[in-house]
Design a protein around this motif. Sequence first.
Motif, PDB file in Angstrom:
ATOM      1  N   ASN A 185       0.819  -1.142  -0.081  1.00 56.32           N
ATOM      2  CA  ASN A 185       0.090   0.161   0.096  1.00 56.32           C
ATOM      3  C   ASN A 185       1.028   1.168  -0.060  1.00 56.32           C
ATOM      4  O   ASN A 185       1.527   1.504   0.953  1.00 56.32           O
ATOM      5  CB  ASN A 185      -0.981  -0.109   1.198  1.00 56.32           C
ATOM      6  CG  ASN A 185      -2.071   1.039   1.220  1.00 56.32           C
ATOM      7  OD1 ASN A 185      -1.678   2.241   0.937  1.00 56.32           O
ATOM      8  ND2 ASN A 185      -3.259   0.691   1.544  1.00 56.32           N
ATOM      9  N   TYR A 186       0.897   2.243  -1.041  1.00 54.50           N
ATOM     10  CA  TYR A 186       1.619   3.049  -1.170  1.00 54.50           C
ATOM     11  C   TYR A 186       1.199   4.315  -0.068  1.00 54.50           C
ATOM     12  O   TYR A 186       2.089   5.230   0.009  1.00 54.50           O
ATOM     13  CB  TYR A 186       1.662   3.679  -2.520  1.00 54.50           C
ATOM     14  CG  TYR A 186       2.585   2.960  -3.538  1.00 54.50           C
ATOM     15  CD1 TYR A 186       3.889   2.873  -3.268  1.00 54.50           C
ATOM     16  CD2 TYR A 186       2.134   1.857  -4.515  1.00 54.50           C
ATOM     17  CE1 TYR A 186       4.882   2.100  -4.112  1.00 54.50           C
ATOM     18  CE2 TYR A 186       2.936   0.942  -5.262  1.00 54.50           C
ATOM     19  CZ  TYR A 186       4.212   1.049  -4.984  1.00 54.50           C
ATOM     20  OH  TYR A 186       4.919   0.350  -5.725  1.00 54.50           O
ATOM     21  N   ALA A 187       0.121   4.313   0.168  1.00 49.29           N
ATOM     22  CA  ALA A 187      -0.378   5.367   1.036  1.00 49.29           C
ATOM     23  C   ALA A 187       0.220   5.038   2.395  1.00 49.29           C
ATOM     24  O   ALA A 187       0.722   6.016   3.081  1.00 49.29           O
ATOM     25  CB  ALA A 187      -2.140   5.103   1.252  1.00 49.29           C
ATOM     26  N   GLN A 188       0.162   3.909   3.046  1.00 52.91           N
ATOM     27  CA  GLN A 188       0.798   3.287   3.863  1.00 52.91           C
ATOM     28  C   GLN A 188       2.133   3.490   4.051  1.00 52.91           C
ATOM     29  O   GLN A 188       2.832   4.052   5.014  1.00 52.91           O
ATOM     30  CB  GLN A 188       0.453   1.816   4.396  1.00 52.91           C
ATOM     31  CG  GLN A 188       0.909   1.522   5.637  1.00 52.91           C
ATOM     32  CD  GLN A 188       0.428  -0.294   5.994  1.00 52.91           C
ATOM     33  OE1 GLN A 188      -0.463  -0.683   5.327  1.00 52.91           O
ATOM     34  NE2 GLN A 188       1.435  -0.743   6.830  1.00 52.91           N
ATOM     35  N   TYR A 255      -3.603   5.477  11.969  1.00 51.30           N
ATOM     36  CA  TYR A 255      -3.638   3.927  12.908  1.00 51.30           C
ATOM     37  C   TYR A 255      -4.874   3.647  13.699  1.00 51.30           C
ATOM     38  O   TYR A 255      -4.861   2.728  14.117  1.00 51.30           O
ATOM     39  CB  TYR A 255      -2.265   3.917  13.745  1.00 51.30           C
ATOM     40  CG  TYR A 255      -1.098   4.114  12.847  1.00 51.30           C
ATOM     41  CD1 TYR A 255      -0.624   3.003  11.848  1.00 51.30           C
ATOM     42  CD2 TYR A 255      -0.458   5.270  13.018  1.00 51.30           C
ATOM     43  CE1 TYR A 255       0.524   3.287  11.229  1.00 51.30           C
ATOM     44  CE2 TYR A 255       0.780   5.403  12.311  1.00 51.30           C
ATOM     45  CZ  TYR A 255       1.233   4.561  11.160  1.00 51.30           C
ATOM     46  OH  TYR A 255       2.415   4.736  10.503  1.00 51.30           O
ATOM     47  N   ILE A 256      -5.794   4.652  13.769  1.00 49.32           N
ATOM     48  CA  ILE A 256      -7.152   4.417  14.213  1.00 49.32           C
ATOM     49  C   ILE A 256      -8.141   4.655  13.076  1.00 49.32           C
ATOM     50  O   ILE A 256      -8.892   3.615  12.931  1.00 49.32           O
ATOM     51  CB  ILE A 256      -6.956   5.201  15.452  1.00 49.32           C
ATOM     52  CG1 ILE A 256      -6.229   4.978  16.331  1.00 49.32           C
ATOM     53  CG2 ILE A 256      -8.645   5.058  16.075  1.00 49.32           C
ATOM     54  CD1 ILE A 256      -6.366   5.678  17.848  1.00 49.32           C
ATOM     55  N   VAL A 257      -8.056   5.791  12.573  1.00 52.19           N
ATOM     56  CA  VAL A 257      -9.317   6.150  11.692  1.00 52.19           C
ATOM     57  C   VAL A 257      -9.197   5.347  10.296  1.00 52.19           C
ATOM     58  O   VAL A 257     -10.096   4.639   9.929  1.00 52.19           O
ATOM     59  CB  VAL A 257      -9.427   7.674  11.342  1.00 52.19           C
ATOM     60  CG1 VAL A 257     -10.443   8.108  10.321  1.00 52.19           C
ATOM     61  CG2 VAL A 257      -9.632   8.490  12.705  1.00 52.19           C
ATOM     62  N   LEU A 258      -7.955   5.343   9.815  1.00 53.43           N
ATOM     63  CA  LEU A 258      -7.609   4.538   8.490  1.00 53.43           C
ATOM     64  C   LEU A 258      -7.670   3.068   8.810  1.00 53.43           C
ATOM     65  O   LEU A 258      -7.512   2.402   7.823  1.00 53.43           O
ATOM     66  CB  LEU A 258      -6.293   5.229   7.716  1.00 53.43           C
ATOM     67  CG  LEU A 258      -6.675   6.585   7.194  1.00 53.43           C
ATOM     68  CD1 LEU A 258      -5.273   7.130   6.551  1.00 53.43           C
ATOM     69  CD2 LEU A 258      -7.830   6.644   6.343  1.00 53.43           C
ATOM     70  N   GLY A 259      -7.198   2.788  10.126  1.00 51.10           N
ATOM     71  CA  GLY A 259      -7.043   1.285  10.467  1.00 51.10           C
ATOM     72  C   GLY A 259      -5.509   0.758   9.712  1.00 51.10           C
ATOM     73  O   GLY A 259      -5.691  -0.498   9.851  1.00 51.10           O
TER      74      GLY A 259
END
Length: 389
Positions: A185-188, A255-259
């Motif tokens: 995942n490039y966003a991550q 790490y909470i909203v996007l999971g």
Amino acid sequence: MSSPAFTTMLKREWRLLFLDPWLCSLATWVPLVLAVVVCSIFVKGIARELPIGIIDLDHSQVSRAIIRNLDASPALQVVQSYPDVLEGAAALRAGTIYAFVVMPEDLERNTIRGLAPEITAFVNSQFLLIGKVINSALVQVLSTFNAKVEVKKNLAMGQPVPSAAISSALPIGMQITPLFNVNTNYAQFLVSAILPGLWQILIVALTVLTFAAENRREGLQAWLADGPIRACIAKYIPLITIAWIHGLLFLSGMYIVLGWPMHGSWFVLVLAVFLTSCACVAAGSLFFLVTRDAARGLSLSAGFAAPALAFMGVTFPVSNMTLPAKIWRSLIPSSHYIEIQFSQVNYGAPFMFVIPQFKALVCYWVLFLVAFALVTIIAARGKNTEEVV
């Protein structure tokens, strides 16, 4: 005349910070809006259906089967067929496609004869990530197709058991297990580094502008008249608090909203965010106190904080950096912070593994001592000027 209480000085700093429209914006909504914009850019996360072109000089059943396999790959999308290499190269230069694949003449005949024909691919590697995705997809598709061809040959040569035919085609098997960023995942991969770099720039800029606003209102001497170190500490506390809150909001969003996966300790991350906030505020205050000018202070801040992403070791490995680059990297707070963040988020490393990074962040507290010395000198000069007058 008695000096005002420290709580009075602290209330004054909070009030002045939020009364200035621009400072209030930097302290409240601007970082959050920028974070949302950055996340929205990488909302898809994974590169899909990258446009490529085809030059089929064979027009055979084999070439059409390869084209179908290329188009079936999630990372690729065959958007156009070109009659020759010149037109394909023109489309590549124009940005219409990111790559084109050339199927040579006699592809099917040479494949049947076992002469190992060569399929040529031209990839625009100027876009580094796109080039890597396309290269990986092409290798995967063509390797799979070659394996299918070999299996069919082995079956045709009298191996009745499919497993034996597969073993003959692929004598050595290989299993690659991706760790941590399992889905590539490039966003991550990028956002988790871009946001700390952006956060650092905003903290340093807010600090410089806050000190500049104080100089613009009453002058530094008047502000420091009631005790330079107390006045400086009273100004640091709101800035560090705001920076700390922003850093925690960025972490919570990722790490909470996007999971996104989080395998380590939140306590270690919260402490790292606090120390990084202190380091950036200390650096920003020093830039202004040395220059005593907002424009020069912001210029130094930009040179210090803006290249952070390039030196984090995310887009380019630290092991391959030159010595000057490693020295410059060690001076940037976010470089130490990002190692702590990755060690906790990705690896779940024990605290002892990030002690060197915490030591580096604590060393930035020396900048507070330098800033205290500078404001003491500025205050003393102001008193001497008043006595002369």
